[in-house]
Design a protein around this motif. Structure first.
Motif, PDB file in Angstrom:
ATOM      1  N   ASP A 185       0.817  -1.213   0.000  1.00 37.00           N
ATOM      2  CA  ASP A 185       0.000   0.000   0.000  1.00 37.00           C
ATOM      3  C   ASP A 185       0.849   1.261   0.000  1.00 37.00           C
ATOM      4  O   ASP A 185       0.533   2.246  -0.676  1.00 37.00           O
ATOM      5  CB  ASP A 185      -0.933  -0.003   1.213  1.00 37.00           C
ATOM      6  N   VAL A 186       1.944   1.262   0.764  1.00 40.31           N
ATOM      7  CA  VAL A 186       2.761   2.472   0.832  1.00 40.31           C
ATOM      8  C   VAL A 186       3.477   2.717  -0.497  1.00 40.31           C
ATOM      9  O   VAL A 186       3.708   3.866  -0.879  1.00 40.31           O
ATOM     10  CB  VAL A 186       3.762   2.389   2.007  1.00 40.31           C
ATOM     11  N   MET A 187       3.809   1.671  -1.223  1.00 46.61           N
ATOM     12  CA  MET A 187       4.415   1.837  -2.546  1.00 46.61           C
ATOM     13  C   MET A 187       3.462   2.556  -3.496  1.00 46.61           C
ATOM     14  O   MET A 187       3.843   3.500  -4.208  1.00 46.61           O
ATOM     15  CB  MET A 187       4.785   0.475  -3.127  1.00 46.61           C
ATOM     16  N   ILE A 188       2.204   2.138  -3.504  1.00 49.26           N
ATOM     17  CA  ILE A 188       1.222   2.786  -4.371  1.00 49.26           C
ATOM     18  C   ILE A 188       0.967   4.211  -3.907  1.00 49.26           C
ATOM     19  O   ILE A 188       0.836   5.137  -4.720  1.00 49.26           O
ATOM     20  CB  ILE A 188      -0.080   1.963  -4.392  1.00 49.26           C
ATOM     21  N   THR A 189       0.908   4.425  -2.606  1.00 51.50           N
ATOM     22  CA  THR A 189       0.670   5.765  -2.068  1.00 51.50           C
ATOM     23  C   THR A 189       1.763   6.724  -2.491  1.00 51.50           C
ATOM     24  O   THR A 189       1.492   7.881  -2.877  1.00 51.50           O
ATOM     25  CB  THR A 189       0.588   5.720  -0.534  1.00 51.50           C
ATOM     26  N   ILE A 190       3.017   6.298  -2.446  1.00 49.63           N
ATOM     27  CA  ILE A 190       4.140   7.155  -2.834  1.00 49.63           C
ATOM     28  C   ILE A 190       4.028   7.559  -4.293  1.00 49.63           C
ATOM     29  O   ILE A 190       4.207   8.729  -4.660  1.00 49.63           O
ATOM     30  CB  ILE A 190       5.472   6.441  -2.551  1.00 49.63           C
ATOM     31  N   SER A 191       3.714   6.607  -5.141  1.00 52.98           N
ATOM     32  CA  SER A 191       3.606   6.914  -6.575  1.00 52.98           C
ATOM     33  C   SER A 191       2.446   7.856  -6.867  1.00 52.98           C
ATOM     34  O   SER A 191       2.589   8.827  -7.602  1.00 52.98           O
ATOM     35  CB  SER A 191       3.444   5.620  -7.369  1.00 52.98           C
ATOM     36  N   LEU A 192       1.275   7.599  -6.263  1.00 50.47           N
ATOM     37  CA  LEU A 192       0.110   8.444  -6.514  1.00 50.47           C
ATOM     38  C   LEU A 192       0.288   9.835  -5.918  1.00 50.47           C
ATOM     39  O   LEU A 192      -0.126  10.832  -6.511  1.00 50.47           O
ATOM     40  CB  LEU A 192      -1.139   7.787  -5.933  1.00 50.47           C
TER      41      LEU A 192
END
Length: 462
Positions: free
Chosen positions: A65-72
């Motif tokens: 989840d944190v990987m996607i959050t960083i990108s978005l």
């Protein structure tokens, strides 16, 4: 065997031994931490009960989840001017969170009807996010409209996983393990995994916005397989029934029982749980509000001498540290009165929010974020303890699923308020205080009354 042959054999053995030693040395940086993690997650009977595997799965979930959050975050927020960023985030909220507000009430009841497929549901939530991460790879680079429905799918899948996870924990309790202790372990692992994955994601982000998404894809694929390693009892619905989130216990025994059980809506669990749920909803709403409001406020008015990204990161670290501390304290205070803990932490949060509104400054903003993280974690663990204490085992799993859905909805509402509010620091802190006050003033009397009476008697389901 001749001397030359013996000498050759000894030489070959030495070479083989050296190769093995080198192999062990190369594997040690991987296998050493892995053994340490497995030892920690499987301690005190968690390995035998299967809770250890759920703890590890939740760590994988947090990292992805944190990987996607960083990108978005870099695509929707930091990559454009402030005014345009606010419009894009507002669009993001409208296209993702607004539909989620309609879908969230369906998630809990839908999953509640699938008690025999919880492992498959968790694996499906992981696999869906892996697939959507690949769709987002193209969207973050082009800024296409497909970014928003894909982000909505990630959000719904993430919340669906959270609901199922809450429902699964009671099935995996080790002997002499309280539910609040089990949840504190699961939450701490998720926080630690997020803390480890965040700098890795930031490093990948430096290579391009698509790289954290590739990382998320691999993580969620691993999570898909890990979901099926959970014990088979996760899918057992033996002895379960549906729970009702209402403060009127007569629905379990009185004249309304038959009509209540036919209604597919909320179901009764007792006044202590409903008051605690209302207080937790206020804190979850505060969390959503602070995330979106401070994101824009700190971008326009960053901390002295710091950039907007660093300022937001410092406040996020304060909130994360508070959350971790609250989780640790929750495990220590598991034998204390949950009602008094909730009343105390929400009251302290209200006092800090009022102070931040009266004496607005960045110290108080960071302190408010830290106390909010602490209060939310400790209050949620206390709610878990109340559900364990007051809700019969027959309906406890259902109660967890439905309460988690309501808390996620509160976060959505708080986030919407945060994005719509003018970027005035004093006004924002006043609204934050009002959100907490609404939850505290409406529940303090009921929680104190429940604490004085030692909790509601356990209701039975006929």
């Amino acid at each position: 065997m001749t001397g030359a042959e013996r000498s050759g054999a000894r030489g070959s053995g030495r070479v083989t031994g050296a190769v093995r030693s080198v192999g062990r040395a190369l594997h040690l940086p991987v296998t050493g931490p892995a053994r340490g993690i497995r030892k920690a997650t499987h301690a005190h009977g968690a390995g035998e009960s299967g809770l250890g595997k759920l703890i590890e799965l939740h760590g994988v979930n947090g990292a992805g989840d944190v990987m996607i959050t960083i990108s978005l975050a870099s695509t929707v927020f930091f990559s454009v001017p402030t005014d345009e960023a606010r419009g894009r985030v507002a669009l993001y909220l409208a296209i993702t969170l607004a539909p989620f507000a309609l879908l969230a009430p369906v998630v809990g009841p839908l999953l509640d009807r699938l008690p025999h497929g919880r492992r498959a549901a968790m694996a499906g939530a992981m696999l869906a996010r892996a697939f959507l991460a690949l769709i987002l790879v193209g969207a973050v680079e082009t800024g296409g409209i497909e970014l928003y429905p894909a982000a909505l799918g990630v959000l719904v899948a993430s919340k669906a996983y959270g609901v199922v996870r809450s429902a699964v924990v009671p099935r995996l309790l080790p002997p002499k393990f309280s539910l609040v202790k089990a949840n504190s372990r699961v939450t701490l692992c998720g926080l630690l995994a997020t803390g480890v994955a965040a700098p890795i994601g930031a490093g990948l982000q430096a290579l391009g916005p698509r790289w954290p998404l590739y990382g998320a894809f691999l993580i969620f694929v691993a999570g898909t397989f890990l979901s099926f390693t959970l014990p088979a009892k996760v899918d057992s619905a033996k002895g379960e029934d549906r729970a009702l989130l209402a403060a009127d216990p007569e629905h379990l025994h009185g004249p309304h029982r038959s009509s209540t059980l036919k209604r597919p809506g909320l179901r009764t669990v007792g006044p202590a749980v409903t008051h605690a749920l209302a207080a937790n909803a206020a804190l979850r709403g505060l969390s959503g509000f602070l995330i979106f409001f401070l994101a824009f406020l700190l971008r326009i008015h960053p901390l002295q001498g710091q950039s907007a990204a660093v300022s937001l990161g410092m406040v996020a670290v304060a909130a994360g540290a508070g959350n971790a501390l609250g989780t640790a304290v929750g495990a220590w205070a598991r034998q204390r009165s949950p009602e008094l803990i909730i009343v105390t932490v929400v009251g302290v949060e209200l006092g800090v929010a009022i102070t931040a509104a009266l004496f607005f400054g960045w110290f108080f903003v960071a302190f408010l974020a830290a106390v909010a993280g602490f209060s939310q974690a400790l209050s949620k663990l206390s709610l878990d303890a109340l559900i364990q204490r007051d809700v019969p085992e027959l309906v406890r799993t259902s109660a967890f699923a439905r309460s988690e859905t309501l808390l996620q909805m509160s976060w959505v509402v708080g986030g919407a308020i945060g994005i719509a509010l003018p970027l005035n620091g004093t006004l924002g802190m006043a609204v934050a205080a009002a959100i907490v006050a609404a939850g505290w003033l409406t529940t303090v009397r009921g929680l104190l009354s429940s604490a004085r009476h030692g909790g509601a008697p356990r209701a039975r389901v006929a």
